[in-house]
Scaffold this motif. Structure first.
Motif, mmCIF file in Angstrom:
data_model
loop_
_atom_site.group_PDB
_atom_site.id
_atom_site.type_symbol
_atom_site.label_atom_id
_atom_site.label_comp_id
_atom_site.label_asym_id
_atom_site.label_seq_id
_atom_site.Cartn_x
_atom_site.Cartn_y
_atom_site.Cartn_z
ATOM 1 N N TYR A 53 57.799 22.740 20.392
ATOM 2 C CA TYR A 53 56.939 22.810 19.218
ATOM 3 C C TYR A 53 55.495 23.115 19.586
ATOM 4 O O TYR A 53 54.783 23.733 18.811
ATOM 5 N N PHE A 57 53.033 21.049 16.307
ATOM 6 C CA PHE A 57 53.379 19.661 15.980
ATOM 7 C C PHE A 57 52.104 18.825 15.857
ATOM 8 O O PHE A 57 51.842 18.235 14.823
ATOM 9 N N PRO A 125 60.183 19.235 13.391
ATOM 10 C CA PRO A 125 58.765 19.256 13.768
ATOM 11 C C PRO A 125 57.823 18.836 12.633
ATOM 12 O O PRO A 125 57.008 19.617 12.151
#
Length: 187
Positions: A53, A57, A125
């Motif tokens: 991610y 994130f 996420p």
């Protein structure tokens, strides 16, 4: 351990606790069959989230050395199991209740199950979702400790004493978790 038994543990002091107590899995068996596999979930999923991610994130999330952070997290989780078993035994036996080492470690192995399972939310996420799942898991873990102390301690009228011991044990757990997170994020 049956999944149906484990799912009812946070909500009652009867039933599943007595079955677990009668089955009496040894501490090494608890470590190999519960603690070790379940404590692998958060580091593996955190590594996945950190490497896949990245900064989408959380800002700066992708730049961290996830290999080292997740290894430290895994080792700390294993250490925490042994410390929490000792803490449960020490706290409960200093009050008006009594618990043997085996039952204290049984509770120490089962109490973090909701928190370990909550790491599955890292597959999505979303910081908000992961935060909410972690808070719910912490509440279920507290309930699991409370009902576990009621069921495993050698006293019938143990509600207030079990609640007091639960606060102390959870305070120790949250303190350990906070120190671990400070170390991880400082790295």
């Amino acid at each position: 351990m049956n999944l149906a038994i484990i799912l009812q543990l946070p909500f009652t002091r009867a039933g599943g606790w007595q079955q677990l107590r009668q089955g009496r899995p040894s501490i090494p068996k608890l470590v190999w069959l519960v603690v070790l596999p379940m404590s692998l979930l958060p580091p593996v999923l955190l590594y996945y989230a950190g490497t896949h991610y990245g900064d989408t994130f959380i800002a700066g999330f992708g730049e961290r050395p996830w290999r080292y952070i997740t290894t430290i997290l895994f080792l700390a989780e294993l250490l925490t199991f042994f410390v929490m078993g000792w803490l449960i035994h020490a706290v409960v036996n200093s009050d008006d209740m009594s618990i043997d080492y085996h039952d204290a470690y049984l509770l120490a192995a089962l109490a973090p199950l909701p928190l370990w399972s909550a790491s599955l939310a890292l597959l999505i996420p979303s910081v908000l979702l992961n935060t909410l799942v972690a808070i719910v898991a912490l509440g279920i873990s507290c309930s699991l400790i409370y009902h576990g102390l009621q069921a495993l301690c050698h006293r019938e009228d143990s509600d207030v004493v079990a609640m007091s011991a639960t606060y102390t044990v959870m305070a120790g757990g949250v303190l350990a978790w906070g120190l671990l997170m400070a170390i991880v994020w400082a790295y």
